[in-house]
Design a protein around this motif. Structure first.
Motif, PDB file in Angstrom:
ATOM      1  N   GLY A 159      40.044  43.894  41.269  1.00 27.16           N
ATOM      2  CA  GLY A 159      40.039  42.727  42.225  1.00 27.16           C
ATOM      3  C   GLY A 159      40.635  41.601  41.187  1.00 27.16           C
ATOM      4  O   GLY A 159      40.956  41.898  39.970  1.00 27.16           O
ATOM      5  N   VAL A 160      41.367  40.725  42.007  1.00 30.76           N
ATOM      6  CA  VAL A 160      42.080  39.737  41.216  1.00 30.76           C
ATOM      7  C   VAL A 160      41.783  38.265  41.991  1.00 30.76           C
ATOM      8  O   VAL A 160      41.606  38.365  43.053  1.00 30.76           O
ATOM      9  CB  VAL A 160      43.874  40.026  41.538  1.00 30.76           C
ATOM     10  N   GLY A 161      41.928  37.284  41.139  1.00 30.92           N
ATOM     11  CA  GLY A 161      41.512  35.799  41.766  1.00 30.92           C
ATOM     12  C   GLY A 161      41.615  34.942  40.810  1.00 30.92           C
ATOM     13  O   GLY A 161      42.443  34.958  39.497  1.00 30.92           O
ATOM     14  N   GLY A 162      40.991  33.673  41.132  1.00 28.69           N
ATOM     15  CA  GLY A 162      40.866  32.764  40.099  1.00 28.69           C
ATOM     16  C   GLY A 162      39.673  31.974  40.261  1.00 28.69           C
ATOM     17  O   GLY A 162      38.787  32.168  41.380  1.00 28.69           O
ATOM     18  N   SER A 163      39.166  30.837  39.526  1.00 23.44           N
ATOM     19  CA  SER A 163      38.000  30.240  39.628  1.00 23.44           C
ATOM     20  C   SER A 163      38.212  28.809  39.299  1.00 23.44           C
ATOM     21  O   SER A 163      39.330  28.414  38.400  1.00 23.44           O
ATOM     22  CB  SER A 163      37.098  30.654  38.153  1.00 23.44           C
ATOM     23  N   LEU A 164      37.346  28.010  39.485  1.00 21.85           N
ATOM     24  CA  LEU A 164      37.099  26.538  39.244  1.00 21.85           C
ATOM     25  C   LEU A 164      36.188  26.362  38.218  1.00 21.85           C
ATOM     26  O   LEU A 164      34.885  26.646  38.868  1.00 21.85           O
ATOM     27  CB  LEU A 164      37.266  25.557  40.536  1.00 21.85           C
ATOM     28  N   TYR A 165      36.035  25.577  37.201  1.00 19.82           N
ATOM     29  CA  TYR A 165      34.991  25.335  36.345  1.00 19.82           C
ATOM     30  C   TYR A 165      34.699  23.694  36.387  1.00 19.82           C
ATOM     31  O   TYR A 165      35.739  22.926  36.499  1.00 19.82           O
ATOM     32  CB  TYR A 165      35.553  25.652  34.776  1.00 19.82           C
ATOM     33  N   PHE A 166      33.527  23.365  36.181  1.00 16.93           N
ATOM     34  CA  PHE A 166      32.842  22.195  36.077  1.00 16.93           C
ATOM     35  C   PHE A 166      31.827  22.200  35.124  1.00 16.93           C
ATOM     36  O   PHE A 166      30.902  22.744  35.112  1.00 16.93           O
ATOM     37  CB  PHE A 166      32.353  21.773  37.666  1.00 16.93           C
ATOM     38  N   LEU A 167      32.480  21.328  33.844  1.00 18.28           N
ATOM     39  CA  LEU A 167      31.378  21.374  32.838  1.00 18.28           C
ATOM     40  C   LEU A 167      30.868  19.890  32.765  1.00 18.28           C
ATOM     41  O   LEU A 167      31.543  18.788  32.562  1.00 18.28           O
ATOM     42  CB  LEU A 167      32.122  21.728  31.381  1.00 18.28           C
ATOM     43  N   TRP A 168      29.550  19.812  32.888  1.00 25.08           N
ATOM     44  CA  TRP A 168      28.878  18.703  32.645  1.00 25.08           C
ATOM     45  C   TRP A 168      28.097  18.468  31.040  1.00 25.08           C
ATOM     46  O   TRP A 168      27.295  19.334  30.905  1.00 25.08           O
ATOM     47  CB  TRP A 168      27.898  18.511  33.675  1.00 25.08           C
ATOM     48  N   GLY A 169      28.452  17.489  30.493  1.00 27.67           N
ATOM     49  CA  GLY A 169      28.036  17.704  29.110  1.00 27.67           C
ATOM     50  C   GLY A 169      28.421  18.713  28.218  1.00 27.67           C
ATOM     51  O   GLY A 169      29.743  19.034  28.196  1.00 27.67           O
ATOM     52  N   GLN A 170      27.569  19.383  27.383  1.00 24.48           N
ATOM     53  CA  GLN A 170      28.016  20.340  26.606  1.00 24.48           C
ATOM     54  C   GLN A 170      27.462  21.737  26.792  1.00 24.48           C
ATOM     55  O   GLN A 170      27.802  22.669  26.404  1.00 24.48           O
ATOM     56  CB  GLN A 170      27.505  19.891  25.202  1.00 24.48           C
ATOM     57  N   PHE A 174      29.291  25.427  35.537  1.00 23.37           N
ATOM     58  CA  PHE A 174      29.394  25.887  36.883  1.00 23.37           C
ATOM     59  C   PHE A 174      30.760  26.177  37.419  1.00 23.37           C
ATOM     60  O   PHE A 174      31.575  25.708  37.089  1.00 23.37           O
ATOM     61  CB  PHE A 174      28.631  24.804  37.933  1.00 23.37           C
ATOM     62  N   ARG A 175      30.757  27.407  37.951  1.00 22.55           N
ATOM     63  CA  ARG A 175      32.027  27.992  38.494  1.00 22.55           C
ATOM     64  C   ARG A 175      32.011  28.485  39.942  1.00 22.55           C
ATOM     65  O   ARG A 175      30.901  29.119  40.478  1.00 22.55           O
ATOM     66  CB  ARG A 175      32.753  29.155  37.507  1.00 22.55           C
ATOM     67  N   ILE A 176      33.232  28.499  40.472  1.00 23.17           N
ATOM     68  CA  ILE A 176      33.413  28.849  41.839  1.00 23.17           C
ATOM     69  C   ILE A 176      34.583  29.794  41.800  1.00 23.17           C
ATOM     70  O   ILE A 176      35.681  29.438  41.180  1.00 23.17           O
ATOM     71  CB  ILE A 176      33.950  27.810  42.916  1.00 23.17           C
ATOM     72  N   GLU A 177      33.973  31.119  42.292  1.00 24.80           N
ATOM     73  CA  GLU A 177      35.573  32.067  42.061  1.00 24.80           C
ATOM     74  C   GLU A 177      35.690  32.386  43.389  1.00 24.80           C
ATOM     75  O   GLU A 177      35.094  32.805  44.349  1.00 24.80           O
ATOM     76  CB  GLU A 177      34.796  33.264  41.496  1.00 24.80           C
ATOM     77  N   VAL A 178      37.154  32.846  43.628  1.00 27.48           N
ATOM     78  CA  VAL A 178      37.738  33.583  44.871  1.00 27.48           C
ATOM     79  C   VAL A 178      38.246  34.829  44.556  1.00 27.48           C
ATOM     80  O   VAL A 178      39.261  34.711  43.580  1.00 27.48           O
ATOM     81  CB  VAL A 178      38.487  32.648  45.731  1.00 27.48           C
ATOM     82  N   ALA A 179      38.244  36.052  44.943  1.00 27.00           N
ATOM     83  CA  ALA A 179      38.424  37.115  44.398  1.00 27.00           C
ATOM     84  C   ALA A 179      39.075  37.909  45.701  1.00 27.00           C
ATOM     85  O   ALA A 179      38.144  38.304  46.656  1.00 27.00           O
ATOM     86  CB  ALA A 179      37.524  38.040  43.519  1.00 27.00           C
ATOM     87  N   TYR A 180      40.214  38.657  45.431  1.00 22.64           N
ATOM     88  CA  TYR A 180      40.829  39.696  46.489  1.00 22.64           C
ATOM     89  C   TYR A 180      40.774  41.034  45.966  1.00 22.64           C
ATOM     90  O   TYR A 180      40.919  41.144  44.878  1.00 22.64           O
ATOM     91  CB  TYR A 180      42.123  39.436  46.795  1.00 22.64           C
ATOM     92  N   SER A 181      40.182  41.943  46.676  1.00 21.45           N
ATOM     93  CA  SER A 181      40.289  43.189  46.516  1.00 21.45           C
ATOM     94  C   SER A 181      40.540  44.385  47.792  1.00 21.45           C
ATOM     95  O   SER A 181      39.980  43.755  48.846  1.00 21.45           O
ATOM     96  CB  SER A 181      38.724  43.617  45.761  1.00 21.45           C
ATOM     97  N   PRO A 182      41.166  45.299  47.648  1.00 19.06           N
ATOM     98  CA  PRO A 182      41.288  46.128  48.787  1.00 19.06           C
ATOM     99  C   PRO A 182      39.802  46.601  49.413  1.00 19.06           C
ATOM    100  O   PRO A 182      39.931  46.981  50.585  1.00 19.06           O
ATOM    101  CB  PRO A 182      42.201  47.307  48.147  1.00 19.06           C
ATOM    102  N   ASP A 183      39.136  46.731  48.663  1.00 22.04           N
ATOM    103  CA  ASP A 183      37.768  47.069  49.089  1.00 22.04           C
ATOM    104  C   ASP A 183      37.254  45.901  50.071  1.00 22.04           C
ATOM    105  O   ASP A 183      36.009  46.360  50.677  1.00 22.04           O
ATOM    106  CB  ASP A 183      36.787  47.394  47.895  1.00 22.04           C
ATOM    107  N   GLN A 184      37.378  44.997  49.648  1.00 27.67           N
ATOM    108  CA  GLN A 184      36.794  43.794  50.467  1.00 27.67           C
ATOM    109  C   GLN A 184      37.509  43.572  51.832  1.00 27.67           C
ATOM    110  O   GLN A 184      36.995  43.259  52.874  1.00 27.67           O
ATOM    111  CB  GLN A 184      37.184  42.442  49.819  1.00 27.67           C
ATOM    112  N   VAL A 185      38.903  44.161  51.866  1.00 29.30           N
ATOM    113  CA  VAL A 185      39.421  44.210  53.238  1.00 29.30           C
ATOM    114  C   VAL A 185      38.894  45.176  53.904  1.00 29.30           C
ATOM    115  O   VAL A 185      38.677  45.063  55.223  1.00 29.30           O
ATOM    116  CB  VAL A 185      41.209  44.324  52.896  1.00 29.30           C
TER     117      VAL A 185
END
Length: 203
Positions: A159-170, A174-185
């Motif tokens: 699988g290959v993809g990317g994430s967005l991170y949001f850090l509040w304080g120390q 939280f993260r949101i990830e989107v991933a592509y894989s032939p198995d998901q297709v």
């Protein structure tokens, strides 16, 4: 056994974190004949890049089960915390959770992470960033390594993809990830990506 030299548990930029665990499982009621053992290893490294503005994070996971393992545990693993692997948000992202199962699981993850945006709001500190990742692994049904269910050839899932991170304080990340894989297709041709919302980094 645990070895931890990370500079941070929330967003590590250097060091390593290794876990090796052994477990025994006895299912109830006893006549269900659920009785098995497992050995799991998770090995993670973190290398700072560009004056610590980015991090190269890598992880290797190996999990071995033996005995009378019920089918619903054949797609789980882990040294101390049990996760769905090889697919799902804690394994090979993009591969649907529970799609593959077996007694032997091996996978690896590579991430390039960064938290370059920092700001204050209502007296609180926030940081934003993300990562790009590549996950790959292999699973075998049993120790014969000859089951037709293992597939043919190299048999790697990825699988290959990317994430967005949001850090509040120390500590609140939280993260949101989107991933592509032939198995998901294959699972859902109309929506060929997996989307995950999690707390903390994956490893």
């Amino acid at each position: 056994m645990i070895y931890d030299s990370r500079d941070s548990e929330v967003f590590p930029r250097s060091g390593s974190f290794h876990q090796l665990g052994v477990k025994a499982v006895q299912g109830l009621p006893m006549d269900a004949d659920v009785q098995y053992g497992g050995i799991g290893g998770i090995f993670s490294w973190f290398v700072p890049l560009f004056s610590r503005k980015a991090v190269l994070a890598t992880r290797i996971v190996a999990d071995f089960q033996f005995g009378n393992v019920p089918f619903y545990d054949l797609y789980t693993g882990g040294a101390f915390q049990t996760d769905d692997i090889p697919g799902g948000p804690n394994g090979i992202r993009g591969v649907p959770s529970g799609r593959y199962l077996g007694r032997i699981k091996a996978l690896g993850n590579v991430e390039l992470r960064s938290l370059p945006i920092g700001f204050k709001l209502f007296g609180q500190s926030f940081h934003m960033g993300g990562d790009a990742f590549f996950d790959a692994g292999r699973i075998w049904l049993d120790y014969t390594f000859r089951s037709p269910l293992d597939g043919t050839g190299l048999g790697l899932k990825y699988g290959v993809g990317g994430s967005l991170y949001f850090l509040w304080g120390q500590a609140a990340l939280f993260r949101i990830e989107v991933a592509y894989s032939p198995d998901q297709v294959a699972e859902n041709p109309g929506f060929p990506v997996g989307i995950y919302v999690q707390d903390g980094v994956m490893f």
